[in-house]
Design a protein around this motif. Structure first.
Motif, short mmCIF file in Angstrom:
data_model
loop_
_atom_site.label_atom_id
_atom_site.label_comp_id
_atom_site.label_asym_id
_atom_site.label_seq_id
_atom_site.Cartn_x
_atom_site.Cartn_y
_atom_site.Cartn_z
N VAL A 35 -32.27 -11.97 48.12
CA VAL A 35 -33.01 -10.78 48.51
C VAL A 35 -33.18 -9.92 47.28
O VAL A 35 -32.21 -9.62 46.58
CB VAL A 35 -32.28 -9.98 49.61
CG1 VAL A 35 -33.04 -8.72 49.97
CG2 VAL A 35 -32.05 -10.84 50.85
N VAL A 36 -34.42 -9.55 47.01
CA VAL A 36 -34.73 -8.68 45.87
C VAL A 36 -35.44 -7.45 46.41
O VAL A 36 -36.41 -7.55 47.15
CB VAL A 36 -35.64 -9.40 44.84
CG1 VAL A 36 -36.01 -8.46 43.71
CG2 VAL A 36 -34.97 -10.66 44.32
N VAL A 37 -34.93 -6.28 46.04
CA VAL A 37 -35.56 -5.02 46.41
C VAL A 37 -36.28 -4.52 45.16
O VAL A 37 -35.65 -4.30 44.12
CB VAL A 37 -34.54 -3.98 46.90
CG1 VAL A 37 -35.24 -2.68 47.24
CG2 VAL A 37 -33.76 -4.52 48.08
N ARG A 38 -37.58 -4.37 45.28
CA ARG A 38 -38.38 -3.93 44.14
C ARG A 38 -39.27 -2.79 44.61
O ARG A 38 -40.26 -3.02 45.30
CB ARG A 38 -39.20 -5.09 43.62
CG ARG A 38 -39.83 -4.81 42.32
CD ARG A 38 -40.06 -6.08 41.57
NE ARG A 38 -40.38 -5.68 40.21
CZ ARG A 38 -41.01 -6.43 39.38
NH1 ARG A 38 -41.37 -7.64 39.73
NH2 ARG A 38 -41.29 -6.00 38.18
N GLY A 39 -38.89 -1.58 44.25
CA GLY A 39 -39.63 -0.41 44.75
C GLY A 39 -39.50 -0.34 46.26
O GLY A 39 -38.41 -0.35 46.79
N ASN A 40 -40.63 -0.34 46.95
CA ASN A 40 -40.59 -0.31 48.41
C ASN A 40 -40.85 -1.69 49.02
O ASN A 40 -41.15 -1.82 50.19
CB ASN A 40 -41.60 0.71 48.96
CG ASN A 40 -43.03 0.34 48.64
OD1 ASN A 40 -43.29 -0.57 47.86
ND2 ASN A 40 -43.97 1.04 49.25
N LYS A 41 -40.72 -2.74 48.18
CA LYS A 41 -40.93 -4.11 48.66
C LYS A 41 -39.60 -4.85 48.74
O LYS A 41 -38.73 -4.68 47.90
CB LYS A 41 -41.88 -4.86 47.74
CG LYS A 41 -43.29 -4.33 47.78
CD LYS A 41 -44.20 -5.18 46.94
CE LYS A 41 -45.62 -4.62 47.03
NZ LYS A 41 -46.55 -5.41 46.24
N LEU A 42 -39.50 -5.70 49.74
CA LEU A 42 -38.33 -6.54 49.95
C LEU A 42 -38.80 -7.99 49.84
O LEU A 42 -39.67 -8.43 50.60
CB LEU A 42 -37.75 -6.28 51.35
CG LEU A 42 -36.42 -6.87 51.70
CD1 LEU A 42 -35.32 -6.25 50.85
CD2 LEU A 42 -36.13 -6.64 53.17
N ILE A 43 -38.26 -8.74 48.89
CA ILE A 43 -38.61 -10.14 48.68
C ILE A 43 -37.43 -10.97 49.15
O ILE A 43 -36.32 -10.80 48.67
CB ILE A 43 -38.94 -10.42 47.20
CG1 ILE A 43 -40.09 -9.50 46.76
CG2 ILE A 43 -39.29 -11.88 47.00
CD1 ILE A 43 -40.24 -9.40 45.26
N VAL A 44 -37.67 -11.88 50.09
CA VAL A 44 -36.60 -12.66 50.71
C VAL A 44 -36.91 -14.15 50.61
O VAL A 44 -38.03 -14.58 50.87
CB VAL A 44 -36.44 -12.28 52.20
CG1 VAL A 44 -35.34 -13.10 52.85
CG2 VAL A 44 -36.17 -10.79 52.35
N ALA A 45 -35.91 -14.93 50.22
CA ALA A 45 -36.02 -16.39 50.21
C ALA A 45 -34.70 -16.95 50.72
O ALA A 45 -33.64 -16.39 50.46
CB ALA A 45 -36.30 -16.90 48.80
N HIS A 46 -34.78 -18.04 51.45
CA HIS A 46 -33.54 -18.67 51.91
C HIS A 46 -33.79 -20.13 52.24
O HIS A 46 -34.91 -20.56 52.49
CB HIS A 46 -32.93 -17.92 53.09
CG HIS A 46 -33.54 -18.26 54.42
ND1 HIS A 46 -32.87 -18.96 55.38
CD2 HIS A 46 -34.77 -18.04 54.92
CE1 HIS A 46 -33.65 -19.12 56.44
NE2 HIS A 46 -34.81 -18.57 56.18
N ASP A 49 -28.81 -23.23 56.61
CA ASP A 49 -28.51 -22.52 57.85
C ASP A 49 -27.90 -21.15 57.57
O ASP A 49 -26.88 -20.77 58.12
CB ASP A 49 -27.64 -23.36 58.78
CG ASP A 49 -26.32 -23.76 58.17
OD1 ASP A 49 -26.11 -23.49 56.98
OD2 ASP A 49 -25.51 -24.35 58.89
N SER A 50 -28.57 -20.40 56.72
CA SER A 50 -28.18 -19.02 56.44
C SER A 50 -29.17 -18.10 57.13
O SER A 50 -30.29 -18.48 57.43
CB SER A 50 -28.17 -18.76 54.93
OG SER A 50 -29.45 -19.00 54.38
N THR A 51 -28.74 -16.89 57.38
CA THR A 51 -29.60 -15.89 58.00
C THR A 51 -29.52 -14.62 57.16
O THR A 51 -28.45 -14.21 56.75
CB THR A 51 -29.13 -15.57 59.44
OG1 THR A 51 -29.16 -16.76 60.20
CG2 THR A 51 -30.02 -14.54 60.10
N VAL A 52 -30.67 -14.01 56.94
CA VAL A 52 -30.72 -12.75 56.20
C VAL A 52 -31.01 -11.65 57.22
O VAL A 52 -31.92 -11.77 58.04
CB VAL A 52 -31.82 -12.77 55.12
CG1 VAL A 52 -31.93 -11.42 54.44
CG2 VAL A 52 -31.53 -13.86 54.10
N THR A 53 -30.22 -10.59 57.17
CA THR A 53 -30.43 -9.44 58.03
C THR A 53 -30.58 -8.18 57.18
O THR A 53 -30.11 -8.13 56.04
CB THR A 53 -29.26 -9.24 59.01
OG1 THR A 53 -28.06 -9.03 58.28
CG2 THR A 53 -29.10 -10.42 59.95
#
Length: 105
Positions: A35-46, A49-53
């Protein structure tokens, strides 16, 4: 079986155990989340069997939202994708695993 250094596992493919079907056994899996937070953007990769919350504080009340779905090999859409690419899903004990045939080089 055994642990190999970086890059050397492919040099030892003939030592890998095989299922009676001729497919390689898988005794371990992989999972990763980024998970990358860049300014007001959230970039998610996975993968795996993991879950991002995402949890945020909304007026002193914590609210959690699930952002991703787990990549379970036995989920219908994931199993279809695996089979489309030449793999197979097998249940070993209580765990579903991906099996595949390796192309000899």
């Amino acid at each position: 079986s055994g642990h190999y250094g970086r890059g050397e596992m492919w040099n030892n493919i003939e030592k890998w155990s095989k299922h009676r079907s001729g497919l390689y056994n898988s005794t371990a899996g992989s999972t990763a989340s980024l998970v990358v937070v860049r300014g007001n953007k959230l970039i998610v990769a996975h993968v795996g069997d993991s879950t991002v919350t995402l949890t945020r504080n909304d007026l002193s009340i914590l609210k959690t939202v699930q952002i991703t779905d787990e990549h379970k090999p036995n989920a219908p859409q994931e199993q279809a994708r695996i089979e489309l690419h030449g793999g197979r899903v097998e249940k070993r004990g209580s765990v579903h695993r991906v099996a595949w045939k390796r192309v000899r080089q």
